[in-house]
Design a protein around this motif. Structure first.
Motif, PDB file in Angstrom:
ATOM      1  N   TYR A  78     -51.825   8.811  51.298  1.00 19.10           N
ATOM      2  CA  TYR A  78     -52.588   9.431  52.375  1.00 19.10           C
ATOM      3  C   TYR A  78     -52.626  10.949  52.229  1.00 19.10           C
ATOM      4  N   LYS A  79     -53.661  11.554  52.801  1.00 13.33           N
ATOM      5  CA  LYS A  79     -53.707  13.001  53.001  1.00 13.33           C
ATOM      6  C   LYS A  79     -53.152  13.302  54.385  1.00 13.33           C
ATOM      7  N   GLY A  80     -52.212  14.258  54.460  1.00 15.89           N
ATOM      8  CA  GLY A  80     -51.669  14.660  55.749  1.00 15.89           C
ATOM      9  C   GLY A  80     -50.276  15.225  55.592  1.00 15.89           C
ATOM     10  N   ASP A  81     -49.851  16.051  56.568  1.00 13.82           N
ATOM     11  CA  ASP A  81     -48.492  16.564  56.532  1.00 13.82           C
ATOM     12  C   ASP A  81     -47.558  15.579  57.220  1.00 13.82           C
ATOM     13  N   GLU A  84     -48.384  14.064  60.991  1.00 12.01           N
ATOM     14  CA  GLU A  84     -49.642  13.425  61.371  1.00 12.01           C
ATOM     15  C   GLU A  84     -49.865  12.125  60.604  1.00 12.01           C
ATOM     16  N   ASN A  85     -50.731  11.290  61.171  1.00 11.42           N
ATOM     17  CA  ASN A  85     -51.229  10.116  60.479  1.00 11.42           C
ATOM     18  C   ASN A  85     -52.609  10.475  59.934  1.00 11.42           C
ATOM     19  N   GLY A  86     -52.694  10.555  58.610  1.00  8.96           N
ATOM     20  CA  GLY A  86     -53.881  11.129  57.993  1.00  8.96           C
ATOM     21  C   GLY A  86     -54.865  10.115  57.440  1.00  8.96           C
ATOM     22  N   GLN A  87     -55.564  10.539  56.400  1.00 11.41           N
ATOM     23  CA  GLN A  87     -56.660   9.772  55.801  1.00 11.41           C
ATOM     24  C   GLN A  87     -56.201   9.113  54.510  1.00 11.41           C
ATOM     25  N   ASN A 122     -63.296  16.167  51.012  1.00 14.47           N
ATOM     26  CA  ASN A 122     -62.184  15.845  51.909  1.00 14.47           C
ATOM     27  C   ASN A 122     -60.824  16.107  51.269  1.00 14.47           C
ATOM     28  N   THR A 125     -58.090  21.812  52.079  1.00 12.05           N
ATOM     29  CA  THR A 125     -57.497  22.213  53.362  1.00 12.05           C
ATOM     30  C   THR A 125     -58.271  23.396  53.928  1.00 12.05           C
ATOM     31  N   THR A 215     -49.578  15.264  51.044  1.00 16.23           N
ATOM     32  CA  THR A 215     -49.837  13.844  50.828  1.00 16.23           C
ATOM     33  C   THR A 215     -48.563  13.049  51.081  1.00 16.23           C
TER      34      THR A 215
END
Length: 240
Positions: A78-81, A84-87, A122, A125, A215
């Protein structure tokens, strides 16, 4: 299999993975521990895991190991720090039926640009300014005592608008784009104003995200469909 036997098997598996990748002239290496406490929100799981990714800017090999994890339904990158719950960027495992109890290697494979589900846009950042009605982005100024950057400023307005008088006292202004309207009077007192760089590959953009700790790996199970084990990927060596 007792814990000692599992630990030995896991270490041997990781060493074999590293050796295999090194034969292919690996330049990059990332890893993470996978735990329930890293989920957002945190959950309790008796299982743990680890993920190792290594390779170069053409392809990355991955291996994910777990302890006593049952009914796995999927694994994704996933993408996100870590807050968070990302993509979803890459599907590493997608089961039509939940797995049996797994001790050791859960899945391995290769990631390349064609594996990445998200579009290139996408995998960044960028800072995005969204205005609810027509308007202006005006007089954005960087006046820093040492070189700095104003980077990737985006106007996404539903009707025509302007981006005006963007000024850099010292440094660079890069990739300034307007979804609708005008961009005028772009000036730099010292430094460069450049057009967007040529697009990099999806894999190169993904690697850049990993290097920014943006990620994470998430393992989904029947008991925890949103995720049971998670961890943020981090570099383990330089990319020289």
């Amino acid at each position: 299999m007792n814990n000692t036997s599992y630990l030995v098997a896991a270490i041997l598996g990781v060493l074999a993975f590293i050796l295999t990748v090194n034969v292919g002239f690996a330049q990059l290496s990332f890893r993470t521990d996978l735990v329930g406490e890293a989920e957002v929100p945190p959950i309790f799981s008796e299982s743990t895991g680890s993920a190792l990714i290594a390779g170069n800017d053409s392809s990355l090999k991955y291996q994910i190991n777990v302890t006593s994890l049952d009914k796995v339904t999927g694994v994704s990158l996933y993408k996100g720090d870590d807050s968070e719950n990302g993509q979803v960027l890459v599907s590493l495992l997608n089961s039509t039926e939940p797995s049996v109890l797994v001790e050791g290697k859960l899945v391995e494979g290769t990631i390349n640009s064609s594996s990445i589900l998200a579009p290139l846009a996408n995998l960044t950042t960028n800072v995005t300014l969204n205005l609810p009605a027509p308007g202006n982005i005006t007089n954005l100024t960087s006046a820093v005592p040492a070189p700095g950057n104003i980077t990737n400023l985006t106007s996404a307005v539903p009707a025509p608008g302007n981006m005006t008088n963007l000024t850099s006292g010292s440094g660079n202004m890069t990739n300034l784009t307007s979804g609708s309207g005008n961009m005028t009077n772009l000036t730099s007192g010292s430094g460069n104003m450049t057009s967007p760089a040529a697009p990099v590959s999806k894999l190169e953009a993904l690697i850049d995200l990993v290097n920014q700790n943006m990620t994470y790996i998430n393992i989904h199970t029947s008991q925890f469909p949103e995720g049971e084990l998670r961890g943020t990927l981090k570099p383990t060596n330089s990319t020289g």
